[in-house]
Scaffold this active site. Structure first.
Site, PDB file in Angstrom:
ATOM      1  N   HIS A   1      37.445  31.733  38.748  1.00  0.00           N
ATOM      2  CA  HIS A   1      37.831  32.593  39.898  1.00  0.00           C
ATOM      3  C   HIS A   1      39.344  33.071  39.398  1.00  0.00           C
ATOM      4  O   HIS A   1      40.375  33.436  39.199  1.00  0.00           O
ATOM      5  CB  HIS A   1      38.608  31.941  41.389  1.00  0.00           C
ATOM      6  CG  HIS A   1      38.712  32.820  42.098  1.00  0.00           C
ATOM      7  ND1 HIS A   1      38.838  32.605  43.597  1.00  0.00           N
ATOM      8  CD2 HIS A   1      39.222  33.980  42.665  1.00  0.00           C
ATOM      9  CE1 HIS A   1      38.902  33.032  44.476  1.00  0.00           C
ATOM     10  NE2 HIS A   1      39.517  34.257  43.631  1.00  0.00           N
TER      11      HIS A   1
ATOM     12  N   HIS B   1      39.452  38.172  38.951  1.00  0.00           N
ATOM     13  CA  HIS B   1      38.924  39.231  39.299  1.00  0.00           C
ATOM     14  C   HIS B   1      39.303  40.040  37.586  1.00  0.00           C
ATOM     15  O   HIS B   1      40.641  39.835  37.277  1.00  0.00           O
ATOM     16  CB  HIS B   1      39.908  39.924  40.419  1.00  0.00           C
ATOM     17  CG  HIS B   1      39.464  38.824  41.888  1.00  0.00           C
ATOM     18  ND1 HIS B   1      38.521  39.497  42.484  1.00  0.00           N
ATOM     19  CD2 HIS B   1      40.113  38.405  42.012  1.00  0.00           C
ATOM     20  CE1 HIS B   1      38.250  38.806  43.228  1.00  0.00           C
ATOM     21  NE2 HIS B   1      39.224  37.905  43.230  1.00  0.00           N
TER      22      HIS B   1
ATOM     23  N   HIS C   1      34.789  34.522  49.091  1.00  0.00           N
ATOM     24  CA  HIS C   1      35.861  34.617  49.914  1.00  0.00           C
ATOM     25  C   HIS C   1      36.098  34.164  50.786  1.00  0.00           C
ATOM     26  O   HIS C   1      35.610  34.755  51.715  1.00  0.00           O
ATOM     27  CB  HIS C   1      36.649  35.599  49.058  1.00  0.00           C
ATOM     28  CG  HIS C   1      37.615  36.326  47.885  1.00  0.00           C
ATOM     29  ND1 HIS C   1      36.447  36.520  46.443  1.00  0.00           N
ATOM     30  CD2 HIS C   1      38.600  36.530  47.263  1.00  0.00           C
ATOM     31  CE1 HIS C   1      36.794  36.682  45.514  1.00  0.00           C
ATOM     32  NE2 HIS C   1      38.326  36.737  45.788  1.00  0.00           N
TER      33      HIS C   1
ATOM     34  N   GLU D   1      40.805  32.036  53.079  1.00  0.00           N
ATOM     35  CA  GLU D   1      42.304  32.857  51.957  1.00  0.00           C
ATOM     36  C   GLU D   1      43.122  33.409  53.339  1.00  0.00           C
ATOM     37  O   GLU D   1      43.828  32.274  53.717  1.00  0.00           O
ATOM     38  CB  GLU D   1      42.249  33.439  50.910  1.00  0.00           C
ATOM     39  CG  GLU D   1      43.092  34.415  50.308  1.00  0.00           C
ATOM     40  CD  GLU D   1      42.943  35.454  49.443  1.00  0.00           C
ATOM     41  OE1 GLU D   1      41.540  36.693  49.771  1.00  0.00           O
ATOM     42  OE2 GLU D   1      43.839  35.777  48.347  1.00  0.00           O
TER      43      GLU D   1
ATOM     44  N   ASP E   1      42.909  34.080  39.332  1.00  0.00           N
ATOM     45  CA  ASP E   1      43.147  34.767  40.621  1.00  0.00           C
ATOM     46  C   ASP E   1      42.799  36.897  40.108  1.00  0.00           C
ATOM     47  O   ASP E   1      41.502  36.954  39.554  1.00  0.00           O
ATOM     48  CB  ASP E   1      43.293  34.192  41.569  1.00  0.00           C
ATOM     49  CG  ASP E   1      43.242  35.040  43.037  1.00  0.00           C
ATOM     50  OD1 ASP E   1      41.362  36.019  43.082  1.00  0.00           O
ATOM     51  OD2 ASP E   1      43.447  35.701  44.328  1.00  0.00           O
ATOM     52  N   ASP E   2      44.026  36.986  40.151  1.00  0.00           N
ATOM     53  CA  ASP E   2      44.252  37.804  39.253  1.00  0.00           C
ATOM     54  C   ASP E   2      45.688  37.885  38.547  1.00  0.00           C
ATOM     55  O   ASP E   2      46.897  38.225  39.207  1.00  0.00           O
ATOM     56  CB  ASP E   2      44.545  38.975  40.225  1.00  0.00           C
ATOM     57  CG  ASP E   2      43.254  39.568  41.880  1.00  0.00           C
ATOM     58  OD1 ASP E   2      43.131  39.855  40.998  1.00  0.00           O
ATOM     59  OD2 ASP E   2      43.300  38.548  42.294  1.00  0.00           O
TER      60      ASP E   2
HETATM   61  N1  ADE Z   1      40.477  41.270  45.004  1.00  0.00           N
HETATM   62  C1  ADE Z   1      41.375  40.620  44.035  1.00  0.00           C
HETATM   63  N2  ADE Z   1      41.643  39.302  44.391  1.00  0.00           N
HETATM   64  C2  ADE Z   1      41.326  39.256  45.759  1.00  0.00           C
HETATM   65  C3  ADE Z   1      41.998  38.677  46.517  1.00  0.00           C
HETATM   66  N3  ADE Z   1      42.278  37.377  46.402  1.00  0.00           N
HETATM   67  N4  ADE Z   1      40.919  38.340  47.477  1.00  0.00           N
HETATM   68  C4  ADE Z   1      40.768  38.986  48.267  1.00  0.00           C
HETATM   69  N5  ADE Z   1      39.753  39.659  47.154  1.00  0.00           N
HETATM   70  C5  ADE Z   1      40.428  39.339  45.859  1.00  0.00           C
HETATM   71 ZN    ZN Z   2      40.020  36.050  44.380  1.00  0.00          ZN
END
Ligand code: ADE
Ligand code: ZN
Length: 344
Positions: free
Chosen positions: A24, A26, A200, A203, A281-282
């Protein structure tokens, strides 16, 4: 020995060298402030931050939407095929440094299309870097095209699925108020094309969105999914069907899904028998890549090196790679396990 292994330094060493899998991630969320500023200048894109420090200072979030505003602004500096190549190669070199042997990356084509960037440039740049990382560092990967759930499923993006170069489709962006149903048709077509499917869900959104991702979109994994514990029948379904959750602890704290890491429910997810994995994630926005996420989470929740091995075996099971590649990844983990037996 148990107490020695549980000291923070030993656990960190164990995790750093552990062969890892990420499911996971991005790719736009790996845009570090240094590259953000450099690309804004190179491409003549006007963004509100003029320095690396100013960009970093803006990385304070209240919730998912406040993050997405900053994330999409960041993505707007990506314009040329070489930008996507450089971004992806930078992430893959982090993978090399962190012993990540297999990674599955999301990208957001609708954002780039809206910025006037052709999909061929986006996918060409990303896939070229993935090929180079496989050739030079033996890191395998899969690319997942995400539909942004707060936009309509664009036909040109759906057609891109047919062009090749992607392993599956996902669903991301603002979850609340955007349930999965709108994407039923594209997910059905993706399945008929033999593509993998993830979404997703759970969350910020309720357990009902996880149910609908499973029942309406027929997904094989749930991204995040941490709110499943609110619904015991849902937990049973996820456990029985061995549906993986790609959990992202640093992200959950940064976006205030949990108030602090020590409050995270990862330990409870594992205890419930769920196929949980840890992911970043990011990472450019949330304070750490995969190793930092695993080390931080294990130590905050009093989890152990054995749990780290379990999380990685779960990730291998849930990965979209060939059985042969999975066997090879599992062999690496078995070997690592055997050579650290005195510490476990
Ligand atoms: N796009 C990038 N990170 C995300 C996240 N945590 N949840 C939903 N969309 C995303
Ligand atoms: Zn994500």
């Amino acid at each position: 020995m148990e107490s020695t292994m549980n000291t923070k330094g030993m656990l960190a060493d164990f995790v750093e060298d552990l062969p890892k899998v990420e499911l996971h991630l991005h790719i736009e969320g790996t845009l570090e402030p240094e590259l953000l500023i450099a690309l804004a200048q190179r491409n003549g894109v006007d963004i509100p931050y003029k320095t690396i420090e100013a960009a970093r200072a803006a990385y304070q979030f209240e919730d998912l939407q406040s993050f997405l505003n900053v994330y999409y602004l960041g993505a707007s500096v990506l314009r040329e095929e070489r930008d996507f190549y450089e971004l992806t190669l930078a992430y893959m070199s982090r993978c090399k440094a962190q012993q990540i042997r297999h990674t599955e990356l999301f990208f957001d084509p609708q954002t780039h299309l809206a910025n006037g960037v052709a999909l061929a440039a986006v996918m060409g740049g990303i896939n070229a870097a993935l090929r180079d990382a496989e050739r030079d560092w033996h890191i395998s990967s899969a690319l997942i095209l995400c539909f942004e759930r707060d936009r309509d499923p664009e036909p040109s993006v759906a057609h891109a699925c047919a062009l090749g170069g992607i392993a599956g489709i996902g669903l991301d962006s603002a979850e609340l108020g955007n349930p999965p149903e709108k994407f039923q048709e594209v997910f059905k077509v993706a399945k008929s094309m033999g593509l993998h499917r993830v979404a997703h869900a759970g969350e910020e959104g309720p357990p009902a969105y996880i149910w609908r991702a499973l029942d309406v979109l027929d997904v094989e994994r749930i991204d995040h999914g941490v709110r499943c514990l609110e619904d015991p029948a849902l937990v049973r379904r996820l456990v029985d069907d061995r549906i993986a959750l790609t959990v992202c602890p640093f992200s959950n704290v940064a976006l205030k899904v949990f108030s602090r890491l020590s409050e995270h429910n990862l330990g409870r997810l594992l205890k419930a028998g769920l196929l949980a994995t840890i992911n970043s994630d990011d990472p450019a926005y949330f304070g750490g890549y995969l190793s930092e996420n695993i080390i931080g989470t294990l130590s905050s929740l009093d989890l152990t090196a054995k749990d780290a091995l379990l999380l990685e075996r779960n990730a291998v099971e849930a990965a979209f790679c060939t059985d042969q590649r999975k066997q090879s990844l599992l062999r690496d983990l078995d070997q690592y396990d055997a050579s650290h037996r005195n510490l476990l």
